[in-house]
Write a protein that holds these residues in place. Structure first.
Motif, short mmCIF file in Angstrom:
data_model
loop_
_atom_site.label_atom_id
_atom_site.label_comp_id
_atom_site.label_asym_id
_atom_site.label_seq_id
_atom_site.Cartn_x
_atom_site.Cartn_y
_atom_site.Cartn_z
N CYS A 112 0.77 -1.46 0.26
CA CYS A 112 0.03 0.29 0.30
C CYS A 112 0.92 1.43 0.28
CB CYS A 112 -1.04 -0.05 1.67
SG CYS A 112 -2.30 -1.38 1.02
N THR A 113 2.45 1.68 0.37
CA THR A 113 2.99 2.40 0.17
C THR A 113 3.59 2.73 -0.93
OG1 THR A 113 3.91 1.68 1.73
CG2 THR A 113 5.00 3.64 0.54
N ASP A 114 3.05 4.18 -1.55
CA ASP A 114 3.16 5.20 -2.80
C ASP A 114 4.28 5.38 -3.55
OD1 ASP A 114 0.37 5.36 -2.85
OD2 ASP A 114 0.61 7.93 -1.41
N ARG A 164 -4.69 -0.01 -1.75
CA ARG A 164 -4.92 0.19 -0.64
C ARG A 164 -6.63 0.13 -0.36
NH1 ARG A 164 -1.98 5.18 1.30
NH2 ARG A 164 -0.64 3.65 1.83
N ARG A 207 -1.43 0.37 -6.96
CA ARG A 207 -1.48 2.31 -6.62
C ARG A 207 -2.98 1.97 -6.33
NH1 ARG A 207 -0.32 5.42 -11.77
NH2 ARG A 207 2.03 4.73 -12.40
N ARG A 232 -1.66 8.52 -13.97
CA ARG A 232 -1.24 9.48 -13.98
C ARG A 232 -1.63 10.52 -15.05
NH1 ARG A 232 -0.52 7.43 -9.52
NH2 ARG A 232 1.99 7.37 -8.32
#
Length: 487
Positions: free
Chosen positions: A43-45, A424, A421, A403
């Motif tokens: 879950c870390t960006d 989460r 991405r 993006r």
């Protein structure tokens, strides 16, 4: 959304939730900390730069001490996790067969003199130093490949190579365990297409095919362009002079077209990037074995390991380089034109595992932690594999969170990094078996003003050789003494 698509999403969601529960059951010691560390990894960006940064993720409810404590002192049932992954849905080729790729990827630790069981790992650099031997932990990885152009693979197993290990013997034992687990999990049944194992040029494909005899597998490996093969033994003809009959036929020299003779099969395929791809196949060729190196202890007459040699030549390369031919050896015989096309196209799919290694190292931060214990490194490696498996299972559920400068991609064509991405959001809908952390009790710590006077043990670096011979770098001694070689 159609009813069929909704059912597929429900089935994929159930598979993902079930795997998360099974993965938690595999964590026998400090499981809550290890499970939340895996969730933080998912879950870390952005890419993982350092290991301690994962402790700041909202999914990791514990402190950074629990993070390192879980890696250093936790317990993970690797055999159970292997069986769990083998029972998940796996990608298959267009003809329905399983295609496995085996390759070695190093975890480089050049400056970690206090880390035991390091080996000299072969790496590719840039500029003049293209080939370098750098100390680190080499890992042998087995992954199932998909069909078509993709960066997805299903990692099934990973083992750390010990210094002085026989690469062919270790790979054979690893492949045998993987195939037996796949058969036990119902991934292969009697009457199905044989499992195809694709190897690069660093492996002895004929020897691995001989050692894996009795299993429903086919071996496809790349050979060097300076190899020499032998044709089948000619029919026995009476010689009035007597003498021993020949054991091998005439030579097939890769670098001498005069020795090739007529091909058994030739195919020409139009490709988008490489132009015309021409594949030639010669049947029933075998290497001439000698009683040295890996075959020095073999009992009985040396075997004749026959197979099909395939030469692949393309019209051009996208980079504009020299289009050198690629030589392949397939353990099957009597190859048809369909078999030849299937072999060289499957070999090109082997490079998909390189995308997986790149994802592990550059996005998931596999080689970022500076762990001293190799057992902790193995534990972290399997956490990364479990995280990648969850990304693969969440592939049908992911939404493209692109993006502004990125192109729109179909949901089924998302890369693993783009699936990560939105993980989460998927995690919030699944159950988390990890228990809430208890209020910590900090230890007394080191007394103020004291220093750590115990120096860590330094270890020599061992080299992994294909022959199994152990070697370590000579240690430095005083002037006038000879260096010491251990092994």
């Amino acid at each position: 959304m159609s009813v069929l698509q909704q059912w597929d999403r429900q089935g994929a969601f159930a598979t993902l939730s079930r795997f998360r529960g099974d993965f938690y059951d595999c964590l026998k010691g400090r499981g809550d900390a290890l499970f939340e560390l895996t969730d933080a990894l998912l879950c870390t960006d952005g890419p993982v730069r350092t290991l301690v940064d994962l402790a700041l993720a909202p999914e990791h409810r514990r402190g950074h001490g629990a993070l390192y404590g879980g890696l250093n002192k936790g317990r993970l049932d690797v055999d159970r996790l292997r069986r769990t992954i083998a029972g998940l849905p796996l990608p298959k080729a267009a003809d329905g067969r399983l295609v496995l790729a085996v390759d070695v990827s190093p975890w480089l630790r050049p400056d970690a003199a206090t880390c035991p069981e390091r080996s000299f790992c072969h790496t590719y650099g840039r500029g003049d130093a293209k080939h370098q031997m750098i100390p680190g932990w080499p890992y042998s990885v087995v992954a199932a490949l998909e069909t078509g152009r993709t960066s997805w693979t299903a990692v099934l197993d990973a083992i750390r190579l010990q210094p002085g290990a026989d690469l062919a013997a270790v790979t054979t034992a690893q492949l045998r365990d993987v195939v037996e687990r796949l058969i036990a999990a119902g991934q292969w049944h009697e009457g199905d297409q044989q499992i195809l194992v694709v190897l690069d040029s660093g492996y002895d494909a004929p020897r691995i095919a001989h050692l894996l005899g009795g299993l429903p597998v086919e071996i496809l490996g790349r050979l060097r362009s300076d190899r020499v093969m032998r044709r089948p033994t000619p029919p026995r003809v009476y010689d009035p002079k007597g003498g021993r009959p020949p054991k091998h036929g005439s030579e097939f020299v890769f670098g001498d077209p005069v020795t090739w003779g007529d091909e058994q099969a030739v195919t020409v395929t139009d490709t988008r990037l490489y132009g015309k791809a021409t594949a030639q196949a010669w049947d029933r060729l075998h290497p001439r074995l000698t009683r040295r190196a890996a075959w020095s202890d073999y009992e009985g007459p040396l075997p004749l390991i026959e197979g099909t040699v395939i030469r692949l030549v393309v019209e051009r390369l996208p980079s504009g380089g020299v289009n050198k031919p690629v030589w392949l050896w397939w353990s099957g015989t009597d190859a048809t034109m369909a078999d030849v096309d299937r072999c060289w196209q499957s070999f090109l799919r082997r490079f998909d595992v390189e995308h997986t290694f790149r994802l592990f190292k550059q996005t998931l931060g596999w080689t970022k932690p500076r762990l001293r214990s190799p057992q902790a490194a193995d534990r972290w490696t399997w956490l990364v594999i479990a995280a990648h498996t969850q990304l693969r299972l969440a592939r049908p559920l992911a939404v493209d969170l692109r993006r502004p400068w990125e192109k729109t991609t179909e949901p089924r064509r998302l890369t693993p990094a783009r699936v990560r991405r939105g993980f989460r959001n998927l995690r919030a809908k699944t159950s988390s078996p990890a228990r809430a952390p208890q209020p910590p009790r900090p230890g007394p710590g080191r007394p103020p003003g004291s220093k750590n006077r115990g120096s860590a043990t330094r270890y020599d670096v061992g080299l992994v050789l294909a022959t199994g011979e152990a070697y370590t770098r000579p240690t430095h001694h005083k002037k006038g003494t000879k260096p010491r070689r251990t092994g």
